[in-house]
Design a protein around this motif. Structure first.
Motif, mmCIF file in Angstrom:
data_model
loop_
_atom_site.group_PDB
_atom_site.id
_atom_site.type_symbol
_atom_site.label_atom_id
_atom_site.label_comp_id
_atom_site.label_asym_id
_atom_site.label_seq_id
_atom_site.Cartn_x
_atom_site.Cartn_y
_atom_site.Cartn_z
ATOM 1 N N ALA A 136 0.828 -1.207 0.000
ATOM 2 C CA ALA A 136 0.000 0.000 0.000
ATOM 3 C C ALA A 136 0.863 1.258 0.000
ATOM 4 C CB ALA A 136 -0.928 -0.004 1.212
ATOM 5 N N ILE A 137 1.975 1.231 0.729
ATOM 6 C CA ILE A 137 2.882 2.385 0.761
ATOM 7 C C ILE A 137 3.436 2.650 -0.642
ATOM 8 C CG2 ILE A 137 5.133 3.197 1.590
ATOM 9 C CD1 ILE A 137 4.529 1.672 4.215
ATOM 10 N N ALA A 138 3.845 1.593 -1.319
ATOM 11 C CA ALA A 138 4.385 1.736 -2.676
ATOM 12 C C ALA A 138 3.341 2.315 -3.623
ATOM 13 C CB ALA A 138 4.880 0.392 -3.188
ATOM 14 N N LEU A 139 2.114 1.800 -3.550
ATOM 15 C CA LEU A 139 1.056 2.278 -4.433
ATOM 16 C C LEU A 139 0.703 3.736 -4.143
ATOM 17 C CD1 LEU A 139 -1.293 -0.849 -4.482
ATOM 18 C CD2 LEU A 139 0.154 -0.008 -6.343
ATOM 19 N N ASP A 140 0.655 4.089 -2.853
ATOM 20 C CA ASP A 140 0.328 5.472 -2.493
ATOM 21 C C ASP A 140 1.424 6.434 -2.945
ATOM 22 O OD1 ASP A 140 -2.173 5.014 -1.368
ATOM 23 O OD2 ASP A 140 -1.349 4.576 0.609
ATOM 24 N N ASN A 141 2.689 6.006 -2.811
ATOM 25 C CA ASN A 141 3.797 6.850 -3.282
ATOM 26 C C ASN A 141 3.744 7.024 -4.799
ATOM 27 O OD1 ASN A 141 5.635 7.870 -1.204
ATOM 28 N ND2 ASN A 141 5.906 5.728 -0.629
ATOM 29 N N LEU A 142 3.411 5.949 -5.500
ATOM 30 C CA LEU A 142 3.307 6.016 -6.954
ATOM 31 C C LEU A 142 2.183 6.961 -7.376
ATOM 32 C CD1 LEU A 142 4.034 5.056 -9.799
ATOM 33 C CD2 LEU A 142 2.500 3.094 -9.446
ATOM 34 N N HIS A 143 1.023 6.799 -6.740
ATOM 35 C CA HIS A 143 -0.121 7.645 -7.072
ATOM 36 C C HIS A 143 0.190 9.113 -6.768
ATOM 37 C CE1 HIS A 143 -4.663 8.637 -6.520
ATOM 38 N NE2 HIS A 143 -4.285 8.820 -7.758
ATOM 39 N N LEU A 144 0.853 9.360 -5.651
ATOM 40 C CA LEU A 144 1.192 10.731 -5.267
ATOM 41 C C LEU A 144 2.161 11.350 -6.277
ATOM 42 C CD1 LEU A 144 0.732 12.885 -3.101
ATOM 43 C CD2 LEU A 144 2.677 11.925 -1.840
ATOM 44 N N ALA A 145 3.126 10.556 -6.717
ATOM 45 C CA ALA A 145 4.092 11.057 -7.699
ATOM 46 C C ALA A 145 3.396 11.403 -9.014
ATOM 47 C CB ALA A 145 5.178 10.011 -7.939
ATOM 48 N N ILE A 146 2.451 10.564 -9.425
ATOM 49 C CA ILE A 146 1.711 10.825 -10.667
ATOM 50 C C ILE A 146 0.898 12.101 -10.549
ATOM 51 C CG2 ILE A 146 -0.174 9.980 -12.132
ATOM 52 C CD1 ILE A 146 0.837 7.127 -11.524
ATOM 53 N N LEU A 147 0.209 12.261 -9.412
ATOM 54 C CA LEU A 147 -0.608 13.455 -9.204
ATOM 55 C C LEU A 147 0.242 14.725 -9.225
ATOM 56 C CD1 LEU A 147 -2.998 12.201 -6.367
ATOM 57 C CD2 LEU A 147 -3.669 12.844 -8.694
ATOM 58 N N LYS A 148 1.361 14.693 -8.517
ATOM 59 C CA LYS A 148 2.221 15.885 -8.467
ATOM 60 C C LYS A 148 2.846 16.178 -9.827
ATOM 61 C CE LYS A 148 3.236 15.892 -3.530
ATOM 62 N NZ LYS A 148 4.270 15.872 -2.469
ATOM 63 N N SER A 149 3.140 15.126 -10.575
ATOM 64 C CA SER A 149 3.668 15.314 -11.930
ATOM 65 C C SER A 149 2.626 15.964 -12.823
ATOM 66 C CB SER A 149 4.084 13.961 -12.519
ATOM 67 O OG SER A 149 4.483 14.095 -13.867
ATOM 68 N N GLU A 150 1.360 15.520 -12.684
ATOM 69 C CA GLU A 150 0.283 16.104 -13.487
ATOM 70 C C GLU A 150 0.081 17.578 -13.145
ATOM 71 O OE1 GLU A 150 -3.002 13.566 -12.646
ATOM 72 O OE2 GLU A 150 -2.425 12.051 -14.129
ATOM 73 N N VAL A 151 0.146 17.896 -11.849
ATOM 74 C CA VAL A 151 0.008 19.292 -11.431
ATOM 75 C C VAL A 151 1.166 20.120 -11.983
ATOM 76 C CG1 VAL A 151 0.066 20.865 -9.465
ATOM 77 C CG2 VAL A 151 -1.342 18.809 -9.367
ATOM 78 N N GLY A 152 2.375 19.579 -11.925
ATOM 79 C CA GLY A 152 3.540 20.282 -12.452
ATOM 80 C C GLY A 152 3.419 20.532 -13.950
ATOM 81 N N ASN A 153 2.924 19.551 -14.683
ATOM 82 C CA ASN A 153 2.738 19.708 -16.122
ATOM 83 C C ASN A 153 1.700 20.780 -16.428
ATOM 84 O OD1 ASN A 153 4.614 17.732 -16.699
ATOM 85 N ND2 ASN A 153 3.079 16.085 -16.817
ATOM 86 N N GLU A 154 0.631 20.809 -15.617
ATOM 87 C CA GLU A 154 -0.415 21.819 -15.826
ATOM 88 C C GLU A 154 0.133 23.226 -15.577
ATOM 89 O OE1 GLU A 154 -3.539 20.610 -13.265
ATOM 90 O OE2 GLU A 154 -4.116 18.881 -14.492
ATOM 91 N N ILE A 155 0.945 23.364 -14.533
ATOM 92 C CA ILE A 155 1.549 24.665 -14.239
ATOM 93 C C ILE A 155 2.489 25.082 -15.371
ATOM 94 C CG2 ILE A 155 3.118 25.897 -12.689
ATOM 95 C CD1 ILE A 155 1.984 24.204 -10.397
#
Length: 202
Positions: free
Chosen positions: A178-197
């Motif tokens: 679960a820790i691995a999946l949550d870290n992966l999901h968080l990285a994807i979300l932050k990457s998407e936000v960074g791309n939008e910015i």
């Protein structure tokens, strides 16, 4: 291997609860190893064990939970949601609510899978009482699903916030997968936000 032994022993077992429990372990083993054909075979063989008698509500509820999980994994989302609702109806009629949270979890997943955010939100609302308990693992489920819903709804800040809560809880629980999946999901979300910015400044 234990799998071969279980496949040999389970059909000979006369106790229905034990057979179903054994089938559950096999199902989870096959699912986590990506063996969809054998997972489907377990579901179909287990279906034959479920008696027509109303004397076995708990067994029927558990079966519908497994069925919902399987259908969601193979993207048969409508079938998954039907299984969820069958399980919840048996729980309501029998007063046995041990599996409600996990059934609702599958309801959220199936609804999000088919893009029905309104239904997902309703299933998630019915899961929310867990936030007032000490069940850390169940809270992690809730936060993860809440993050997924927020992400699909376009609310990335909320998705990140909920995912961070999920990661905090899973870290406290010491659940590596679960820790691995949550870290992966968080990285994807932050990457998407960074791309939008980045696109906003082009």
């Amino acid at each position: 291997s234990w799998v071969d032994k279980a496949l040999s022993i389970i059909p000979k077992c006369r106790d229905l609860q034990t057979r179903l429990q054994g089938s559950l372990y096999l199902f989870l083993y096959f699912i986590w190893n990506g063996d969809i054909p054998n997972a489907r075979a377990v579901i179909e063989s287990t279906r034959q064990l479920i008696p027509a008698s109303p004397l076995y509500p708990q067994i029927k509820i558990l079966f519908h939970l497994l069925e919902a999980r399987f259908f969601c994994l193979v993207a048969q989302f409508d079938d998954s949601i039907r299984s969820v609702d069958k399980g919840l109806e048996i729980a309501r009629a029998s007063g046995m609510h041990s599996w409600d949270f996990l059934l609702l979890n599958e309801g959220v997943s199936g609804s999000l899978g088919k893009g029905d955010l309104r239904s997902a939100s309703e299933y998630l609302r019915r899961m929310s009482p867990v936030l007032g308990t000490d069940h850390a693992g169940l809270k992690a489920y809730y936060y993860h699903l809440s993050s997924w819903l927020a992400s699909l709804a376009g609310d990335k800040p909320l998705a990140i916030s909920q995912n961070e809560k999920a990661l905090e809880v899973t870290t406290q629980c010491g659940a590596p997968c679960a820790i691995a999946l949550d870290n992966l999901h968080l990285a994807i979300l932050k990457s998407e936000v960074g791309n939008e910015i980045g696109r906003a400044h082009v």
